[in-house]
Motif scaffolding. Sequence first.
Motif, PDB file in Angstrom:
ATOM      1  N   UNK A  38       0.828  -1.212   0.000  1.00 50.62           N
ATOM      2  CA  UNK A  38       0.000   0.000   0.000  1.00 50.62           C
ATOM      3  C   UNK A  38       0.862   1.261   0.000  1.00 50.62           C
ATOM      4  N   UNK A  39       1.917   1.246   0.796  1.00 52.75           N
ATOM      5  CA  UNK A  39       2.806   2.413   0.869  1.00 52.75           C
ATOM      6  C   UNK A  39       3.523   2.631  -0.473  1.00 52.75           C
ATOM      7  N   UNK A  40       4.003   1.548  -1.074  1.00 52.65           N
ATOM      8  CA  UNK A  40       4.677   1.648  -2.374  1.00 52.65           C
ATOM      9  C   UNK A  40       3.699   2.158  -3.426  1.00 52.65           C
ATOM     10  N   UNK A  41       2.471   1.658  -3.418  1.00 55.74           N
ATOM     11  CA  UNK A  41       1.472   2.118  -4.395  1.00 55.74           C
ATOM     12  C   UNK A  41       1.114   3.588  -4.200  1.00 55.74           C
ATOM     13  N   UNK A  42       1.077   4.046  -2.943  1.00 51.85           N
ATOM     14  CA  UNK A  42       0.854   5.475  -2.686  1.00 51.85           C
ATOM     15  C   UNK A  42       1.993   6.312  -3.255  1.00 51.85           C
ATOM     16  N   UNK A  43       3.224   5.819  -3.115  1.00 55.96           N
ATOM     17  CA  UNK A  43       4.384   6.529  -3.665  1.00 55.96           C
ATOM     18  C   UNK A  43       4.296   6.578  -5.189  1.00 55.96           C
ATOM     19  N   UNK A  44       3.877   5.474  -5.800  1.00 51.21           N
ATOM     20  CA  UNK A  44       3.732   5.419  -7.260  1.00 51.21           C
ATOM     21  C   UNK A  44       2.684   6.436  -7.718  1.00 51.21           C
ATOM     22  N   UNK A  45       1.538   6.467  -7.039  1.00 50.12           N
ATOM     23  CA  UNK A  45       0.480   7.424  -7.394  1.00 50.12           C
ATOM     24  C   UNK A  45       0.974   8.863  -7.278  1.00 50.12           C
ATOM     25  N   UNK A  46       1.715   9.143  -6.219  1.00 45.81           N
ATOM     26  CA  UNK A  46       2.231  10.492  -6.006  1.00 45.81           C
ATOM     27  C   UNK A  46       3.193  10.893  -7.127  1.00 45.81           C
TER      28      UNK A  46
END
Length: 143
Positions: A38-46
Amino acid sequence: KLTIEDYEIIQIDTIFKVLTHQLKVLNKQDTQVMLLKDKVNDMIDSIESQLVPSPKKEILNALDVLAKLFQVELPIGLGLDLLVRALEDIPAPLFKYACSKVTLSWKYAKFPPPAVFMEAIDHDKTSGLRYLISLKKVSHNLS
């Protein structure tokens, strides 16, 4: 400005290399793995949101301001269209940074060509894309 420091690139590359091996050991349903994904995906979205190009209107406004600042005429017709098309691929935060860098460094009595804008942000854009690709690989391995 989108910036990725060398230590961040090394960090994400290391995570990617180590994580691939560690995922074989971890249960993929593990809560920690899900939180990390989830944290990695949030970074990708950002990062993806920061890599969205500037709208054409903002590019034209910035070019108009630069032309007035340098006291030169903007190209007209096809010349202006080609200039905007060349700059459309630059992510919005990097375009603003490129404009400020060109403002400080341009010394000639003509409008700067697109290559000058690209040179101003080349390292940052490449680093950002490398970082995004590495994060996507990590996310994929967490699936």
